[in-house]
Design a protein around this motif. Structure first.
Motif, PDB file in Angstrom:
ATOM      1  N   ALA A  71       0.843  -1.152  -0.240  1.00  0.00           N
ATOM      2  CA  ALA A  71       0.057  -0.067  -0.075  1.00  0.00           C
ATOM      3  C   ALA A  71       0.688   1.329  -0.045  1.00  0.00           C
ATOM      4  CB  ALA A  71      -1.053   0.030   1.215  1.00  0.00           C
ATOM      5  N   VAL A  72       2.034   1.135   0.679  1.00  0.00           N
ATOM      6  CA  VAL A  72       2.795   2.380   0.727  1.00  0.00           C
ATOM      7  C   VAL A  72       3.951   2.384  -0.401  1.00  0.00           C
ATOM      8  CG1 VAL A  72       4.697   3.570   2.069  1.00  0.00           C
ATOM      9  CG2 VAL A  72       2.837   2.498   3.317  1.00  0.00           C
ATOM     10  N   ALA A  73       4.518   1.450  -0.833  1.00  0.00           N
ATOM     11  CA  ALA A  73       5.595   1.258  -1.684  1.00  0.00           C
ATOM     12  C   ALA A  73       5.191   0.764  -3.149  1.00  0.00           C
ATOM     13  CB  ALA A  73       6.748   0.917  -1.124  1.00  0.00           C
ATOM     14  N   GLY A  74       3.908   0.345  -2.933  1.00  0.00           N
ATOM     15  CA  GLY A  74       3.587  -0.414  -4.411  1.00  0.00           C
ATOM     16  C   GLY A  74       4.216  -1.624  -4.594  1.00  0.00           C
ATOM     17  N   GLU A  75       3.569  -2.309  -5.670  1.00  0.00           N
ATOM     18  CA  GLU A  75       3.911  -3.805  -5.992  1.00  0.00           C
ATOM     19  C   GLU A  75       4.508  -3.855  -7.601  1.00  0.00           C
ATOM     20  OE1 GLU A  75       4.815  -7.465  -5.387  1.00  0.00           O
ATOM     21  OE2 GLU A  75       4.111  -6.355  -3.528  1.00  0.00           O
ATOM     22  N   PRO A  76       5.461  -4.197  -7.936  1.00  0.00           N
ATOM     23  CA  PRO A  76       6.741  -4.593  -7.158  1.00  0.00           C
ATOM     24  C   PRO A  76       6.960  -3.194  -6.386  1.00  0.00           C
ATOM     25  CG  PRO A  76       7.539  -4.537  -9.273  1.00  0.00           C
ATOM     26  CD  PRO A  76       6.043  -4.400  -9.294  1.00  0.00           C
ATOM     27  N   ALA A  77       7.982  -3.230  -4.806  1.00  0.00           N
ATOM     28  CA  ALA A  77       8.017  -2.188  -4.383  1.00  0.00           C
ATOM     29  C   ALA A  77       9.403  -1.658  -5.091  1.00  0.00           C
ATOM     30  CB  ALA A  77       8.339  -2.424  -2.901  1.00  0.00           C
TER      31      ALA A  77
END
Length: 346
Positions: free
Chosen positions: A42-48
């Motif tokens: 949720a904070v850094a996205g996927e993939p981070a």
């Protein structure tokens, strides 16, 4: 603040708000990892983005108290919020965490993995009581919460599941969330997403010989007075990383079902009729043994066994207690006094 229920689900989907730091703690390591993964996504996205994620350990911030604030203040190359994870944190870093929270954690989102913290933990009390922080407790699933996990898993996958199949999984899955999801993924892979609803036959084919159904074997051995079988089952479960509390709860569920059948039989039903009323149904491989146990155990003896299991669970949760030894001792005591074992020895 303590995050539970709907507030927890909203926070996991959109972390932050007024708080930029959260403590994740509790005995269910699989659920802790699941919550941390959702927060990271949720904070850094996927993939981070690797440049927006950093990890520290409790030992590192204890040796260098400024490292937590420094990581939280670091900027990301592409903009956006930074995700900082502190692993293996404990009460030794409470003072550092308090100073960090009191002085404002900045724009970064900080997750502290505290492991299994007792109620008296100073770190836990800090995050539960701080106005700009949150605390997420991760306890082992019981049968009721497991039923919700099962339904939600297949709903998210777009696959239906029949009621008896869901009840069977909820009764036989262990308390660790990561192991639960692994078994549910096995069932989904076998059935295929979007296909016909998952049936009881499907789940017994998929997990009937798995380590999770080893809990059924363990419970049958304990209630049947099979000491060699119980010792083998305990060794297997501990080798595979099963939580001692999960084992005790699995055996307790078995005794509750025996008590239900014994009560129905005392009211005038036959054991066979009472067994047909159980939901989920008794696994067919264990039906003969279950019937014999229901006929041999008395209601007072079943109540005493369940009380012993509750005592063992409470002892396992005390800080520093040798949980595996306590669980094994309780189960072996119950098996040694099982009516089936007494008859065989006579």
């Amino acid at each position: 603040m303590k995050l539970t229920g709907a507030a927890l689900q909203r926070f996991l989907a959109e972390p932050g708000g007024e708080g930029h730091a959260v403590l994740v703690f509790g005995p269910d390591a699989g659920l802790r990892r699941e919550h941390i993964a959702r927060l990271r996504k949720a904070v850094a996205g996927e993939p981070a983005d690797p440049f927006s994620v950093s990890e520290l350990t409790g030992a590192q911030i204890k040796d260098d108290p400024a490292s937590l604030a420094d990581e939280a203040a670091s900027l990301t190359f592409g903009g956006g919020k930074r995700f900082v994870l502190v692993r293996d944190a404990g009460d030794a870093v409470t003072a550092i965490a308090k100073d960090f929270l009191d002085n404002g954690p900045g724009e970064a989102f900080v997750v502290v993995d505290g492991g299994d913290l007792p109620a008296r933990s100073s770190l836990r009390k800090l995050f539960e009581g701080h106005k700009t922080a949150g605390a997420i407790a991760c306890y082992h699933d019981d049968q009721r919460s497991l039923a919700g996990v099962v339904r939600d898993f297949f709903a998210e996958a777009g696959t239906g599941i029949e009621r008896e199949a869901a009840e069977f999984l909820a009764a036989h899955l262990g308390g660790d969330r990561q192991l639960t999801r692994r078994e549910l993924e096995k069932v989904l892979l076998f059935k295929g997403p979007g296909a016909d609803p998952v049936t009881l036959e499907d789940v017994t084919l998929c997990v009937g010989d798995s380590a999770l159904l080893g809990l059924e074997d363990l419970a049958m051995a304990a209630a049947g007075g099979d000491l060699p079988g119980l010792e083998r089952g305990l060794g297997r479960c501990f080798l595979e990383g099963s939580n001692p509390v999960s084992l005790l709860r699995a055996v307790a569920r078995h005794f509750q079902r025996l008590h239900q059948v014994a009560g129905a039989a005392a009211a005038g039903s036959s054991v066979e009729q009472a067994m047909k009323g159980l939901r989920p149904p008794v696994f067919w491989k264990a039906a003969a043994g279950f019937k014999a146990q229901a006929a041999s155990w008395t209601a007072p003896a079943l109540t005493a066994a369940m009380e012993r299991l509750l005592e063992a669970e409470a002892a396992c949760k005390r800080s520093g207690a040798p949980a595996e030894s306590l669980a094994a001792r309780a189960l072996l005591e119950i098996a040694a006094n099982a009516p089936g074992r007494r008859r065989r020895r006579a």
